[in-house]
Design an enzyme around this catalytic site. Structure first.
Site, PDB file in Angstrom:
ATOM      1  N   LYS A 152       0.839  -1.188   0.000  1.00 25.00           N
ATOM      2  CA  LYS A 152       0.000   0.000   0.000  1.00 25.00           C
ATOM      3  C   LYS A 152       0.882   1.248   0.000  1.00 25.00           C
ATOM      4  O   LYS A 152       2.056   1.141   0.369  1.00 25.00           O
ATOM      5  CB  LYS A 152      -0.931  -0.019   1.194  1.00 25.00           C
ATOM      6  CG  LYS A 152      -0.182   0.079   2.520  1.00 25.00           C
ATOM      7  CD  LYS A 152      -1.098   0.351   3.662  1.00 25.00           C
ATOM      8  CE  LYS A 152      -1.594   1.784   3.604  1.00 25.00           C
ATOM      9  NZ  LYS A 152      -2.105   2.248   4.912  1.00 25.00           N
ATOM     10  N   ASP A 181      -3.110  -5.973   1.635  1.00 30.42           N
ATOM     11  CA  ASP A 181      -3.720  -5.262   2.750  1.00 30.42           C
ATOM     12  C   ASP A 181      -3.418  -6.144   3.949  1.00 30.42           C
ATOM     13  O   ASP A 181      -4.021  -7.212   4.111  1.00 30.42           O
ATOM     14  CB  ASP A 181      -5.226  -5.110   2.570  1.00 30.42           C
ATOM     15  CG  ASP A 181      -5.837  -4.342   3.728  1.00 30.42           C
ATOM     16  OD1 ASP A 181      -5.437  -4.574   4.885  1.00 30.42           O
ATOM     17  OD2 ASP A 181      -6.714  -3.499   3.487  1.00 30.42           O
ATOM     18  N   HIS A 182      -2.460  -5.734   4.766  1.00 28.78           N
ATOM     19  CA  HIS A 182      -1.955  -6.693   5.756  1.00 28.78           C
ATOM     20  C   HIS A 182      -3.013  -7.077   6.789  1.00 28.78           C
ATOM     21  O   HIS A 182      -2.888  -8.098   7.450  1.00 28.78           O
ATOM     22  CB  HIS A 182      -0.672  -6.190   6.425  1.00 28.78           C
ATOM     23  CG  HIS A 182      -0.879  -5.152   7.473  1.00 28.78           C
ATOM     24  ND1 HIS A 182      -1.143  -3.834   7.179  1.00 28.78           N
ATOM     25  CD2 HIS A 182      -0.871  -5.232   8.824  1.00 28.78           C
ATOM     26  CE1 HIS A 182      -1.270  -3.158   8.309  1.00 28.78           C
ATOM     27  NE2 HIS A 182      -1.108  -3.973   9.329  1.00 28.78           N
ATOM     28  N   HIS A 244      -7.975  -0.933   5.150  1.00 30.14           N
ATOM     29  CA  HIS A 244      -8.155  -1.888   6.258  1.00 30.14           C
ATOM     30  C   HIS A 244      -9.599  -1.957   6.779  1.00 30.14           C
ATOM     31  O   HIS A 244     -10.160  -3.026   6.913  1.00 30.14           O
ATOM     32  CB  HIS A 244      -7.232  -1.536   7.428  1.00 30.14           C
ATOM     33  CG  HIS A 244      -5.793  -1.386   7.050  1.00 30.14           C
ATOM     34  ND1 HIS A 244      -5.174  -2.189   6.120  1.00 30.14           N
ATOM     35  CD2 HIS A 244      -4.837  -0.518   7.468  1.00 30.14           C
ATOM     36  CE1 HIS A 244      -3.905  -1.831   5.993  1.00 30.14           C
ATOM     37  NE2 HIS A 244      -3.677  -0.811   6.800  1.00 30.14           N
TER      38      HIS A 244
HETATM   39  C1  BG6 Z   1      -0.720   0.842   8.176  1.00 30.87           C
HETATM   40  C2  BG6 Z   1      -0.888   2.328   8.280  1.00 30.87           C
HETATM   41  O1  BG6 Z   1      -1.263   0.380   6.971  1.00 30.87           O
HETATM   42  O2  BG6 Z   1      -1.363   0.218   9.259  1.00 30.87           O
HETATM   43  C3  BG6 Z   1      -0.340   2.831   9.603  1.00 30.87           C
HETATM   44  O3  BG6 Z   1      -0.224   2.969   7.210  1.00 30.87           O
HETATM   45  C4  BG6 Z   1      -0.949   2.066  10.753  1.00 30.87           C
HETATM   46  O4  BG6 Z   1      -0.576   4.226   9.744  1.00 30.87           O
HETATM   47  C5  BG6 Z   1      -0.845   0.566  10.526  1.00 30.87           C
HETATM   48  O5  BG6 Z   1      -0.275   2.421  11.939  1.00 30.87           O
HETATM   49  C6  BG6 Z   1      -1.610  -0.212  11.559  1.00 30.87           C
HETATM   50  O6  BG6 Z   1      -1.344  -1.587  11.425  1.00 30.87           O
HETATM   51  P1  BG6 Z   1      -1.409  -2.578  12.671  1.00 30.87           P
HETATM   52  O7  BG6 Z   1      -1.134  -3.919  12.079  1.00 30.87           O
HETATM   53  O8  BG6 Z   1      -0.371  -2.115  13.629  1.00 30.87           O
HETATM   54  O9  BG6 Z   1      -2.789  -2.437  13.226  1.00 30.87           O
END
Ligand code: BG6
Length: 493
Positions: A152, A181-182, A244
């Site tokens: 992303k 999209d992790h 997300h």
């Molecule tokens: C990322 C965003 O995709 O996801 C960040 O760019 C955010 O701003 C992060 O902090 C949150 O991911 P996770 O896995 O820590 O909830």
């Protein structure tokens, strides 16, 4: 499934994502026996490094960021043999020729063809450059064996997302393209599908007749910090909601797929996106809230406000709350409230499904003093649990009710550690499974949905920023947004 010989080419090999996520994930896949015997990683970046230096850097990173703790030297000795580095100039055709040579060397040594996965862990302005050059150098011609992974952000708005999709699909087959999209790789997010579609008791109530409203809340204590420069061109709506949170919404709202296959699942998710009600400027005024954090204290530490971190009077939002509707039979009239923000009171990603109250309350009014609503609470992180809130009789001689939790808690149920999202996703790129990746049409639908919000916000600039302080639950107007409908944001204790 038998794993094919695989080569990962990681663009951004000296970058933050590789250090924190990709290298530790690949290392853990190795530890758990998921990597093929014939495997190698070619990291690449502008910096000139020898293989040994690259290996030493990654060892440090993996020691720091891997969930499996400190690396053992016997294991590192084996794993590190598959790590290589090649300096690159991404605009130079020579660079890609060298990748070609490297790949061939591995294949010759292995006496077989390999799958090659190009992982673009770089700034988005490099996506087209790399994709075009890979194509020109004929490195991605074999659609069966080559894949490209795009991190992303996928586009900055609808137009740029469309042109990126056009460029990619001109060069690649859609089944070669893995848009990350992790959140989709998170264990608890995958479990929402298991929970919804492997249990018969939920489906009859999973609709407008029983569900009152849905909340999806992803809050972070972290601020923009050193990322402020990048973040300022994005904001909470683009950074979190467009991808997300809308992905989570799709999984909650989708119709049951026929099978757990990439196309079936992604078709059903696109159906949701297409059914989502589009906003008029007036809707944007009524159904969205944005905020930006000021300074304050978080867990005993003083933290600066966003504008101080950035060093300018930015109007970028670090908090966003939006009320959506899904206009189809299942969800007509059921609001979906989404919120996300940085520097908030708690780091927690929680989905709350609130059910309608009983049609007739037969107990004396006093019995209801301590009860709330039937809720299904899916906690994604840091707590990993699903709880169902129900009413029960408090033990005693009088009829007094209490709300109690029926809890499925990962910690209490399983002893094995959940894999990191990137382990799941990297393994899927090797297996050629796109179920947990975003398809091009879905990304475009998501942009299409949020564009009116972005545009209306853009045109209305008189903001009272900062309008929430660090360690709060966001601006007061976000509470008002949901309170107008008679609800309030749910938080786990
Ligand atoms: C990322 C965003 O995709 O996801 C960040 O760019 C955010 O701003 C992060 O902090 C949150 O991911 P996770 O896995 O820590 O909830």
């Amino acid at each position: 499934e038998k794993m094919q010989p695989t080569i990962f080419v990681i663009f951004g090999g000296t970058g933050d994502l590789n250090a924190r996520k990709l290298a530790p994930a690949l290392y853990n896949l190795y530890l758990e026996g998921w990597l093929p015997k014939q495997f190698s990683i070619i990291g690449t970046g502008r910096t000139k490094l020898k293989d040994d230096e690259f290996r030493a850097n990654l060892l440090k990173d993996i020691n720091q960021f891997s969930r499996s703790g400190k690396v053992k030297s016997e294991q590192w000795d084996i794993f590190s043999k598959s790590l290589f580095y090649q300096a690159s100039d991404l605009n130079d055709a020579e660079t890609y020729k060298e990748f070609g040579v490297r790949i061939q060397q591995h294949e010759t040594e292995w006496h077989t063809r390999a799958n090659v996965i190009y992982y673009l862990a770089v700034a988005p302005n490099f996506f087209p450059i790399i994709a075009e050059n890979l194509a020109k150098s004929k490195l991605t011609k074999d659609a069966e064996r080559t894949r490209i992974v795009i991190e992303k952000p996928f586009g900055h708005d609808l137009e740029s997302a469309k042109s990126l999709n056009q460029l990619l699909t001109r060069i690649f087959n859609e089944r070669q393209i893995y848009r990350i999209d992790h959140y989709l790789g998170k264990e608890t997010v995958q479990n929402i599908m298991a929970f919804r579609f492997a249990n018969s008791i939920l489906e009859p109530t999973w609709n407008r007749n029983y569900i009152d409203h849905v909340q999806i809340s992803v809050t972070e204590q972290l601020g923009a910090g050193e990322r402020a420069g990048y973040y300022d061109g994005s904001g909470a709506l683009r950074d979190m909601i467009q991808n997300h949170l809308l992905q989570l919404l799709c999984i909650v709202a989708m119709e049951p797929p026929v099978s757990f296959s990439a196309e079936e699942v992604r078709n059903r998710k696109v159906d949701v996106m297409r059914a989502m009600r589009r906003f008029s400027p007036e809707d944007v005024r009524l159904s969205t809230v944005r905020g930006q954090y000021g300074g304050g204290w978080i867990e005993g530490k003083e933290v600066p406000g966003y504008r101080d971190e950035l060093g300018s009077e930015s109007n970028t939002e670090t908090f966003a709350a939006v009320k959506f509707f899904v206009d189809n039979w299942r969800w007509q009239g059921v609001p979906f409230y989404l919120r996300t923000g940085k520097r908030m009171h708690q780091s927690a990603s929680v989905i709350t499904i609130q059910f309608k109250d009983v049609p007739h309350f037969m107990f004396p009014a006093a019995a209801a003093d301590n009860i709330s609503h039937n809720r299904l609470i899916i906690s994604i992180q840091p707590e990993m649990s699903i709880r169902l809130q129900v009413q029960a009789k408090r033990p005693g001689l009088d009829m007094v009710l209490n709300t109690v939790d029926m809890v499925f808690d990962y910690k209490g149920t399983y002893t094995n550690q959940a894999p990191e999202a990137y382990e799941t996703l990297l393994l899927d790129t090797m297996l050629g499974d796109q179920t947990l990746f975003m398809r091009g049409d879905q990304v475009e639908e998501a942009w299409d949905l949020i564009m009116p919000i972005l545009n209306t916000w853009q045109n209305r600039k008189s903001l009272n920023f900062p309008n929430y302080s660090a360690d709060s639950w966001g601006p007061e107007s976000a509470e008002a947004l949901i309170a107008r409908d008679g609800f309030h944001w749910f938080t786990l204790p």
